[in-house]
Design an enzyme around this catalytic site. Structure first.
Site, PDB file in Angstrom:
ATOM      1  CE1 TYR A 145       3.943  -0.561  -6.401  1.00 57.36           C
ATOM      2  CE2 TYR A 145       2.028  -0.070  -4.947  1.00 57.36           C
ATOM      3  CZ  TYR A 145       3.421  -0.433  -5.267  1.00 57.36           C
ATOM      4  OH  TYR A 145       4.147  -1.153  -4.022  1.00 57.36           O
ATOM      5  CG  ASP A 240      -5.100  -3.934  -7.929  1.00 52.09           C
ATOM      6  OD1 ASP A 240      -5.598  -3.969  -6.793  1.00 52.09           O
ATOM      7  OD2 ASP A 240      -3.870  -3.694  -8.224  1.00 52.09           O
ATOM      8  CE  LYS A 268      -3.501   1.771  -1.182  1.00 46.98           C
ATOM      9  NZ  LYS A 268      -2.983   1.531  -2.445  1.00 46.98           N
TER      10      LYS A 268
HETATM   11  C1  LIG Z   1      -1.810   0.375  -2.870  1.00 42.98           C
HETATM   12  C2  LIG Z   1      -2.264  -0.646  -3.939  1.00 42.98           C
HETATM   13  C3  LIG Z   1      -1.788  -1.802  -3.936  1.00 42.98           C
HETATM   14  C4  LIG Z   1      -0.621  -2.456  -2.954  1.00 42.98           C
HETATM   15  O1  LIG Z   1      -1.208  -2.382  -1.512  1.00 42.98           O
HETATM   16  P1  LIG Z   1      -0.157  -2.321  -0.407  1.00 42.98           P
HETATM   17  O2  LIG Z   1      -0.892  -2.578   0.804  1.00 42.98           O
HETATM   18  O3  LIG Z   1       0.639  -1.247  -0.382  1.00 42.98           O
HETATM   19  O4  LIG Z   1       0.655  -3.491  -0.759  1.00 42.98           O
HETATM   20  C5  LIG Z   1      -1.953  -2.741  -5.042  1.00 42.98           C
HETATM   21  N1  LIG Z   1      -2.793  -2.209  -6.106  1.00 42.98           N
HETATM   22  C6  LIG Z   1      -3.226  -1.097  -6.015  1.00 42.98           C
HETATM   23  C7  LIG Z   1      -4.141  -0.634  -7.122  1.00 42.98           C
HETATM   24  C8  LIG Z   1      -2.813  -0.102  -4.964  1.00 42.98           C
HETATM   25  O5  LIG Z   1      -3.399   1.197  -4.913  1.00 42.98           O
END
Ligand SMILES: *Cc1c(COP(=O)(O)O)cnc(C)c1O
Length: 429
Positions: A145, A240, A268
């Site tokens: 994701y 990511d 995060k």
């Molecule tokens: C949480 C997450 C996202 C998205 O971040 P948001 O702040 O919720 O838009 C993208 N990539 C990874 C790996 C994530 O865990």
């Protein structure tokens, strides 16, 4: 029996006002049944709901709260910042300071641009990779994701996996045809995709440790294949680390695996609980971002002073306390204790763990990709989730999410959690 009457009432009201009663589908309890629990406040490792129940929190706002809730250093940084003003739409010293900390932490990141969420970070990194290479296609992995930008909402994990919606209505075929989806941990499938489309692929984006189909760790062969494709086909590698950055190690998963991606996305933890994302990487590529270059990307509240203050304070606390060994030890205890408890009661359980993130898959395992993750017994997970909630432990409300330990958790919290799991397994067996 857990009394959730205020939460029930509030959720019904929320459903009249907000689609599905939640502002992000990951908060809905569709995968475990029942209704979401409304939180009133949080402190350290604990959540308190509006009915007055207390829980040991293993969600941590889905990753950011590595120091626990209301860490004094973060709170006082926010208190100081708020009196200076909440947004100016002009540069501030705090942006330089956090950028410097990110660049110092992650050697592959020479320049960084702050945005407001992980979604914005990955969306912008993809645009930059396309603008830089002049190519259209991207490769992503099944069950990974990367937020909800259109081109990445294909075979995404997280809430998408749970709800069984691989493709959202509203994402056009024109958009999704440029996103190639390859199974995770499958170097051969990746090579085949590049044999066919290599010269058209702008970027590979991947989670260096997956959290969003539950915790899944990449094999060495798979990691090598990603970088082999870069060298052979001139594709940009986007690591990511929105979840793993400053989580699995201060310098992220790339420091543990020795990876040198072209671009890295963050979020995060770097916001310390406020909305922040970032993308960064090689200077030569980042110089293509407007106004240094021509790839458009902007944000009214980007680099927001409160968000920067919370991020700086969080990274400072991580530097000064260096909690990673402690987190690892607690995580090992939790994983081991719950594993043993499951064995004792004959509940098949596959525990995937990487540092302080882990998932208890209700199946024999091993779980190495989306196909194997999907074989988990989600009904059993739902029963486990509620059994734990009744015993004061708040776990992710889906089988396909990672749980997180914070430096505010104590050994006693872990012991109480294992004890709750034993009691719960006894009822499941
Ligand atoms: C949480 C997450 C996202 C998205 O971040 P948001 O702040 O919720 O838009 C993208 N990539 C990874 C790996 C994530 O865990």
């Amino acid at each position: 029996m857990l009394n959730l009457s205020q939460s029930q009432k509030s959720f019904l009201r929320a459903c009249e006002l907000i689609p599905g009663g939640v502002n992000s589908p990951a908060r809905a309890f569709g995968a475990v049944g029942g209704n979401p629990i409304f939180i009133k406040h949080a402190e350290g490792a604990y959540l308190y709901d509006i009915d007055g129940n207390q829980y040991i929190d293993y969600v941590g706002s889905w990753g950011p709260m590595i120091l626990g809730h209301g860490h004094p250093h973060v709170v006082s940084a926010l208190q100081n910042a708020i009196f200076q003003g909440t947004s100016f739409g002009a540069p501030t010293l705090a942006e330089n300071a956090l950028a410097q900390m990110v660049v110092d932490a992650i050697p592959s990141v020479e320049m960084v641009r702050f945005v407001n969420s992980g979604t914005e970070a990955t969306m912008s990194a993809i645009r930059l990779a396309r603008g830089y290479t002049g190519r259209d296609m991207i490769v992503k992995f099944e069950g990974n994701y990367h937020g909800h930008a259109d081109s990445l909402l294909v075979a995404a994990g997280s809430a998408g996996a749970t709800l069984g919606v691989p493709n959202s209505p509203g994402v056009t075929q024109g958009t999704s045809k440029d996103t190639l989806v390859v199974p995770y941990n499958n170097p051969d499938a990746l090579r085949k995709t590049f044999e066919q489309f290599g010269s058209k692929i702008a970027a590979i984006i991947f989670e260096p440790v997956v959290g969003n189909m539950g915790c899944v760790v990449p094999t060495l062969d798979f990691r090598n294949a990603i970088f082999e494709m870069r060298d052979r086909h001139g594709t940009i590698v986007i690591c990511d680390e929105v979840m793993t950055g400053f989580r699995v190690a201060y310098s992220g998963a790339q420091s543990i695996f020795g990876l040198s991606p072209d671009l890295t996305t963050l979020g995060k933890i770097i916001g310390g609980g406020l909305p922040v994302g970032a993308y960064g990487g090689r200077r030569e590529i980042m110089q293509h971002v407007l106004p240094a270059g021509k790839v458009f990307q902007a944000g009214t509240l980007s680099g927001n002073p409160l968000a920067m203050a919370a991020g700086i304070a969080t990274l400072q606390a991580l530097q000064s306390t260096d909690p990673y060994r402690y987190l690892d030890r607690l995580a090992l205890q939790l994983a081991g204790g719950i594993s043993q408890a499951a064995q004792k009661y004959g509940v098949p359980l596959c525990v995937n763990r990487f540092g302080s993130m882990m998932t208890f898959f209700f199946q024999g395992g091993p779980v190495s990709n989306w196909t194997t993750a999907a074989q988990s017994d989600t009904v059993r997970y739902a029963n486990f989730f509620w059994g734990m909630a009744e015993r004061g432990v708040y776990f992710p409300c889906s089988q396909f999410e990672a749980l997180f330990i914070s430096s505010a958790h104590s050994e006693d919290d872990i012991r109480r959690t294992i004890h709750a799991a034993e009691e719960t397994f006894a009822t499941l067996a």
